[in-house]
Write a protein that holds these residues in place. Structure first.
Motif, short mmCIF file in Angstrom:
data_model
loop_
_atom_site.label_atom_id
_atom_site.label_comp_id
_atom_site.label_asym_id
_atom_site.label_seq_id
_atom_site.Cartn_x
_atom_site.Cartn_y
_atom_site.Cartn_z
N VAL A 57 32.23 -10.23 37.06
CA VAL A 57 30.97 -10.71 36.50
C VAL A 57 29.88 -9.66 36.62
O VAL A 57 29.04 -9.53 35.72
N SER A 58 29.91 -8.88 37.68
CA SER A 58 28.92 -7.82 37.83
C SER A 58 29.13 -6.75 36.76
O SER A 58 28.17 -6.25 36.16
N GLU A 59 30.38 -6.42 36.50
CA GLU A 59 30.70 -5.45 35.45
C GLU A 59 30.29 -5.99 34.07
O GLU A 59 29.73 -5.26 33.24
N PHE A 60 30.56 -7.26 33.83
CA PHE A 60 30.21 -7.89 32.56
C PHE A 60 28.70 -7.84 32.33
O PHE A 60 28.23 -7.48 31.25
N ILE A 61 27.94 -8.17 33.36
CA ILE A 61 26.48 -8.13 33.24
C ILE A 61 26.01 -6.71 32.93
O ILE A 61 25.15 -6.49 32.07
N SER A 62 26.58 -5.73 33.61
CA SER A 62 26.22 -4.33 33.36
C SER A 62 26.57 -3.92 31.94
O SER A 62 25.79 -3.22 31.27
N PHE A 63 27.71 -4.35 31.47
CA PHE A 63 28.18 -4.02 30.12
C PHE A 63 27.23 -4.58 29.06
O PHE A 63 26.76 -3.85 28.18
N VAL A 64 26.91 -5.85 29.15
CA VAL A 64 26.03 -6.51 28.17
C VAL A 64 24.61 -5.95 28.28
O VAL A 64 23.97 -5.66 27.27
N THR A 65 24.14 -5.76 29.50
CA THR A 65 22.79 -5.22 29.70
C THR A 65 22.68 -3.81 29.14
O THR A 65 21.67 -3.45 28.53
N GLY A 66 23.71 -3.01 29.34
CA GLY A 66 23.70 -1.64 28.80
C GLY A 66 23.59 -1.63 27.29
O GLY A 66 22.84 -0.84 26.71
N GLU A 67 24.32 -2.53 26.63
CA GLU A 67 24.27 -2.62 25.16
C GLU A 67 22.88 -3.06 24.71
O GLU A 67 22.30 -2.50 23.78
N ALA A 68 22.34 -4.08 25.37
CA ALA A 68 21.00 -4.56 25.02
C ALA A 68 19.95 -3.48 25.29
O ALA A 68 19.00 -3.32 24.50
#
Length: 143
Positions: A57-68
């Motif tokens: 979940v931490s990786e997922f948040i980083s992934f989506v946040t990076g795109e945004a």
């Protein structure tokens, strides 16, 4: 699009000014609580299971946040908002989550607006009450 192989690298604790492991992960107690909420009451979750989910979940948040964040950077904006997160989810292929999140965001904004309006009313009522008290004190004790 964000390079998923590079996300963790940006948090490498060996880098100057990088984040420590515990700073980039959600608290494991919170992750475990969310997982337990989904499972039957008698189910148990191993430490390894919680840690694995914590990492995911931490990786997922980083992934989506990076795109945004890339979108905001291209638009020369400094503030990432809920609409940016929705856009990023869609852009990354998580289309099934976009509409429910948009509905949540809409309702959240409605409630925040109601709360702000209520605060204005409360402040107005307090000012009105103070004025009444001051009026009564002036009548009792003079100017």
């Amino acid at each position: 699009m964000v390079d998923s192989n590079n996300i963790l690298g940006s948090f490498d604790s060996s880098e100057e000014g990088g984040f420590k492991e515990h700073d980039r992960l959600l608290p494991i107690a919170n992750v475990g609580r969310i997982m337990k909420h989904i499972l039957p009451q008698n189910a148990k979750i191993s430490k390894e299971g919680k840690e694995t989910m914590q990492e995911c979940v931490s990786e997922f948040i980083s992934f989506v946040t990076g795109e945004a964040s890339e979108k905001c950077h291209k638009e020369k904006r400094k503030t990432l908002n809920g609409d940016d997160v929705c856009w990023a989810l869609g852009n990354l292929g998580f289309d099934d989550y976009v509409e429910p999140l948009k509905r949540y965001l809409h309702r959240y904004r409605e409630l925040e607006g109601e709360k702000a309006n209520q605060n204005k009313v409360d402040i107005g009522n307090k000012n009105e009450e103070r004025e009444k008290n001051e009026f009564l004190l002036r009548r009792l004790y003079g100017p």
